[in-house]
Scaffold this motif. Sequence first.
Motif, PDB file in Angstrom:
ATOM      1  N   UNK A  23       0.864  -1.182   0.000  1.00  0.00           N
ATOM      2  CA  UNK A  23       0.000   0.000   0.000  1.00  0.00           C
ATOM      3  C   UNK A  23       0.896   1.227   0.000  1.00  0.00           C
ATOM      4  N   UNK A  24       0.882   1.977  -1.084  1.00  0.00           N
ATOM      5  CA  UNK A  24       1.751   3.144  -1.182  1.00  0.00           C
ATOM      6  C   UNK A  24       1.098   4.197  -2.061  1.00  0.00           C
ATOM      7  N   UNK A  25       1.682   5.383  -2.047  1.00  0.00           N
ATOM      8  CA  UNK A  25       1.162   6.475  -2.867  1.00  0.00           C
ATOM      9  C   UNK A  25       2.301   7.416  -3.218  1.00  0.00           C
ATOM     10  N   UNK A  26       2.243   8.021  -4.387  1.00  0.00           N
ATOM     11  CA  UNK A  26       3.268   8.960  -4.815  1.00  0.00           C
ATOM     12  C   UNK A  26       3.033  10.321  -4.168  1.00  0.00           C
ATOM     13  N   UNK A  27       4.098  10.892  -3.606  1.00  0.00           N
ATOM     14  CA  UNK A  27       3.987  12.192  -2.950  1.00  0.00           C
ATOM     15  C   UNK A  27       4.172  13.328  -3.943  1.00  0.00           C
ATOM     16  N   UNK A  28       3.496  14.424  -3.676  1.00  0.00           N
ATOM     17  CA  UNK A  28       3.684  15.624  -4.478  1.00  0.00           C
ATOM     18  C   UNK A  28       5.037  16.241  -4.153  1.00  0.00           C
ATOM     19  N   UNK A  29       5.712  16.768  -5.177  1.00  0.00           N
ATOM     20  CA  UNK A  29       7.016  17.388  -4.951  1.00  0.00           C
ATOM     21  C   UNK A  29       6.923  18.904  -4.821  1.00  0.00           C
ATOM     22  N   UNK A  30       5.751  19.462  -5.126  1.00  0.00           N
ATOM     23  CA  UNK A  30       5.613  20.917  -5.062  1.00  0.00           C
ATOM     24  C   UNK A  30       4.617  21.382  -4.009  1.00  0.00           C
ATOM     25  N   UNK A  31       4.061  20.444  -3.231  1.00  0.00           N
ATOM     26  CA  UNK A  31       3.124  20.805  -2.171  1.00  0.00           C
ATOM     27  C   UNK A  31       3.418  19.977  -0.927  1.00  0.00           C
ATOM     28  N   UNK A  32       3.225  20.528   0.254  1.00  0.00           N
ATOM     29  CA  UNK A  32       3.405  19.737   1.479  1.00  0.00           C
ATOM     30  C   UNK A  32       2.357  18.637   1.570  1.00  0.00           C
ATOM     31  N   UNK A  33       2.766  17.511   2.135  1.00  0.00           N
ATOM     32  CA  UNK A  33       1.866  16.356   2.251  1.00  0.00           C
ATOM     33  C   UNK A  33       1.415  16.237   3.706  1.00  0.00           C
ATOM     34  N   UNK A  34       0.152  16.596   3.995  1.00  0.00           N
ATOM     35  CA  UNK A  34      -0.330  16.466   5.374  1.00  0.00           C
ATOM     36  C   UNK A  34      -0.597  15.000   5.719  1.00  0.00           C
ATOM     37  N   UNK A  35      -0.133  14.576   6.876  1.00  0.00           N
ATOM     38  CA  UNK A  35      -0.331  13.194   7.326  1.00  0.00           C
ATOM     39  C   UNK A  35      -1.083  13.228   8.645  1.00  0.00           C
ATOM     40  N   UNK A  36      -2.320  12.764   8.628  1.00  0.00           N
ATOM     41  CA  UNK A  36      -3.164  12.767   9.818  1.00  0.00           C
ATOM     42  C   UNK A  36      -2.814  11.552  10.683  1.00  0.00           C
ATOM     43  N   UNK A  37      -2.278  11.752  11.886  1.00  0.00           N
ATOM     44  CA  UNK A  37      -1.929  10.617  12.751  1.00  0.00           C
ATOM     45  C   UNK A  37      -3.111   9.711  13.054  1.00  0.00           C
ATOM     46  N   UNK A  38      -4.290  10.297  13.224  1.00  0.00           N
ATOM     47  CA  UNK A  38      -5.474   9.492  13.527  1.00  0.00           C
ATOM     48  C   UNK A  38      -5.849   8.590  12.351  1.00  0.00           C
ATOM     49  N   UNK A  39      -5.635   9.089  11.129  1.00  0.00           N
ATOM     50  CA  UNK A  39      -5.946   8.286   9.948  1.00  0.00           C
ATOM     51  C   UNK A  39      -5.006   7.088   9.847  1.00  0.00           C
ATOM     52  N   UNK A  40      -3.727   7.282  10.164  1.00  0.00           N
ATOM     53  CA  UNK A  40      -2.759   6.190  10.119  1.00  0.00           C
ATOM     54  C   UNK A  40      -3.108   5.123  11.153  1.00  0.00           C
ATOM     55  N   UNK A  41      -3.468   5.560  12.355  1.00  0.00           N
ATOM     56  CA  UNK A  41      -3.853   4.614  13.410  1.00  0.00           C
ATOM     57  C   UNK A  41      -5.090   3.824  12.998  1.00  0.00           C
ATOM     58  N   UNK A  42      -6.075   4.513  12.418  1.00  0.00           N
ATOM     59  CA  UNK A  42      -7.294   3.835  11.964  1.00  0.00           C
ATOM     60  C   UNK A  42      -6.987   2.834  10.853  1.00  0.00           C
ATOM     61  N   UNK A  43      -6.085   3.208   9.952  1.00  0.00           N
ATOM     62  CA  UNK A  43      -5.697   2.318   8.858  1.00  0.00           C
ATOM     63  C   UNK A  43      -5.037   1.046   9.385  1.00  0.00           C
ATOM     64  N   UNK A  44      -4.102   1.200  10.300  1.00  0.00           N
ATOM     65  CA  UNK A  44      -3.406   0.040  10.856  1.00  0.00           C
ATOM     66  C   UNK A  44      -4.355  -0.853  11.661  1.00  0.00           C
ATOM     67  N   UNK A  45      -5.280  -0.230  12.363  1.00  0.00           N
ATOM     68  CA  UNK A  45      -6.253  -1.009  13.129  1.00  0.00           C
ATOM     69  C   UNK A  45      -7.112  -1.863  12.208  1.00  0.00           C
TER      70      UNK A  45
END
Length: 211
Positions: A23-45
Amino acid sequence: LQRVDSLMIAGALISESDDLDVLSAEESIDEPVPVDPNAIVALLKEMRTGYQAILVDLPRNLLSSQKRVLASAHEIVLITEMSLVGIRDTLRIRTMLKGLGCSARITQITTQVSDTRETAVDEPTFAKGAQGGIDFIIPDDHQNLVAASNAGKMLGEIEPSAPITKKLLELAEHLLGSDDKKEEDKKESKGLLQSLFGGGEEKKKEEKPKT
């Protein structure tokens, strides 16, 4: 967070083999990539029930925002370098993990840049400064790494007998193995490792009945 469910995950996964999904995704090189900690925890759960092991590739710049992921990890692999900067950063990360109350086993690995190029510091100096020695040194193998990348295949498929492949298999066995596991669990883990590093397909082909 409402979109994190089994259907969403299944649609986003790439199945590399019977034992490996990515499971992966390409990051934008010209914009900051916001990473929601709660979303990551929900995904792993959501993923925990369907997988024997989940590997999270966590860049250093995300460590501060993903403390919940680190605190809940069973294994942590620190990739470092044999230098004064490597000692400093390794010690800072280990100190942060200790502050989080993290109980995960920490495995420290480094790469061998070249057979002829010496490291900036030796292993005893690194171990003393970083409060933990190097557990694995991954051999330098630029040729096979490039070949695997260009072919879009796993390293074990390109050169299963190469020193780098054998060392990565040893690392995987170290992470997945356990002294108190049952014998049948060990057999299952061995099958997974063989599939990941190129041994499983050959066995499947040999066992396939002739038509």
